[in-house]
Design a protein around this motif. Structure first.
Motif, PDB file in Angstrom:
ATOM      1  N   ARG A 243      -2.413   2.537 -13.127  1.00  0.00           N
ATOM      2  CA  ARG A 243      -2.894   1.474 -12.405  1.00  0.00           C
ATOM      3  C   ARG A 243      -1.976   0.243 -12.796  1.00  0.00           C
TER       4      ARG A 243
ATOM      5  N   LEU B  82       4.868  -3.540  -8.361  1.00  0.00           N
ATOM      6  CA  LEU B  82       4.638  -4.344  -7.189  1.00  0.00           C
ATOM      7  C   LEU B  82       4.938  -5.750  -7.594  1.00  0.00           C
TER       8      LEU B  82
ATOM      9  N   GLU C 239       0.831  -1.223   0.049  1.00  0.00           N
ATOM     10  CA  GLU C 239       0.127   0.195   0.114  1.00  0.00           C
ATOM     11  C   GLU C 239       0.988   1.233  -0.190  1.00  0.00           C
TER      12      GLU C 239
ATOM     13  N   ILE D 136      -1.070  -7.159  -3.865  1.00  0.00           N
ATOM     14  CA  ILE D 136      -1.161  -6.264  -4.873  1.00  0.00           C
ATOM     15  C   ILE D 136      -2.491  -5.678  -5.401  1.00  0.00           C
TER      16      ILE D 136
ATOM     17  N   TYR E  27      -6.091   3.097  -5.695  1.00  0.00           N
ATOM     18  CA  TYR E  27      -6.774   3.829  -7.053  1.00  0.00           C
ATOM     19  C   TYR E  27      -8.130   3.964  -7.305  1.00  0.00           C
TER      20      TYR E  27
ATOM     21  N   ALA F 258       1.647   0.386 -11.876  1.00  0.00           N
ATOM     22  CA  ALA F 258       1.835   0.048 -10.284  1.00  0.00           C
ATOM     23  C   ALA F 258       1.853  -1.202  -9.986  1.00  0.00           C
ATOM     24  N   ALA F 259       0.889  -2.034 -10.727  1.00  0.00           N
ATOM     25  CA  ALA F 259       0.602  -3.340 -10.660  1.00  0.00           C
ATOM     26  C   ALA F 259       1.958  -4.199 -11.192  1.00  0.00           C
TER      27      ALA F 259
ATOM     28  N   ARG G 114       3.677   1.597  -1.149  1.00  0.00           N
ATOM     29  CA  ARG G 114       4.382   1.732  -2.539  1.00  0.00           C
ATOM     30  C   ARG G 114       3.322   2.097  -3.562  1.00  0.00           C
ATOM     31  N   ALA G 115       2.234   1.661  -3.472  1.00  0.00           N
ATOM     32  CA  ALA G 115       1.255   1.996  -4.264  1.00  0.00           C
ATOM     33  C   ALA G 115       0.931   3.507  -4.293  1.00  0.00           C
ATOM     34  N   HIS G 116       1.106   4.130  -3.065  1.00  0.00           N
ATOM     35  CA  HIS G 116       0.720   5.343  -2.697  1.00  0.00           C
ATOM     36  C   HIS G 116       1.891   6.419  -3.488  1.00  0.00           C
TER      37      HIS G 116
ATOM     38  N   ALA H  70      -3.829  -3.475  -2.170  1.00  0.00           N
ATOM     39  CA  ALA H  70      -3.249  -2.159  -2.294  1.00  0.00           C
ATOM     40  C   ALA H  70      -3.707  -1.476  -3.330  1.00  0.00           C
ATOM     41  N   LEU H  71      -3.914  -1.843  -4.564  1.00  0.00           N
ATOM     42  CA  LEU H  71      -4.416  -1.052  -5.840  1.00  0.00           C
ATOM     43  C   LEU H  71      -5.706  -0.610  -5.434  1.00  0.00           C
TER      44      LEU H  71
END
Length: 171
Positions: free
Chosen positions: A87, A94, A74, A104, A112, A90-91, A76-78, A107-108
């Motif tokens: 998105r 991760l 989470e 993953i 998102y 980001a996936a 890292r996603a931010h 968190a996304l």
């Protein structure tokens, strides 16, 4: 002249240490510098220590909650959203960090998903890129280049189209 990272040659399996105390100390040093996923820590420890020793130390770090893959994902996603990543990008990032698909996805979804006001964070990121990086190309009539650039960054066509519309209308 050898081109190994930091001047060290990779250790052969029989040269790797089985000392759990040293591996634990190394893990703490690595975690003091930055937050890592369990997969990243395992890979780094595996450079100097045997697979069994590395796995045992990683399991201990997880048990003590020094490592929490869900929290790492989470966070890292931010950071990726703040860097205006799609998105999809980001996936992929991760996954490269060694995180499980469920972590993953969670968190996304947390980062998102559109907020209560209905604003889509991915759309906002795409619009910011169009406004900042690609505005001159858009004004020069090179909409095709803007679309291609955003598609390479992993944005879907519907998001790209809406982001361009927002910038053209001056929202």
């Amino acid at each position: 002249m050898a081109f190994y990272s930091r001047g060290r040659r990779p250790l052969a399996e029989e040269e790797k240490s089985t000392d759990a105390a040293k591996a634990r100390t190394r893990a703490m040093e690595l975690l003091a510098g930055q937050e890592l996923s369990s997969g990243q820590l395992y890979e780094r420890l595996n450079r100097r220590y045997t697979q069994q020793t590395s796995a045992a130390v990683v399991a201990e770090m997880v048990q003590r909650e020094y490592i929490n893959d869900a929290r790492y994902a989470e966070t890292r996603a931010h950071a990726l959203l703040a860097a205006k990543k799609s998105r999809r990008a980001a996936a992929q990032n991760l996954r490269q960090k060694g995180l499980a698909a469920g972590e993953i996805q969670q968190a996304l979804d947390a980062v998102y998903t559109p907020d209560v006001s209905g604003e889509d964070p991915e759309l906002e990121a795409a619009a910011a890129l169009v406004e900042g990086h690609y505005r001159k190309k858009l004004e020069a009539g090179r909409r095709d280049l803007v679309i291609a650039a955003l598609q390479r960054r992993g944005f879907s066509y519907s998001v790209i189209k809406e982001a361009i519309r927002r910038v053209e209308e001056g929202e």
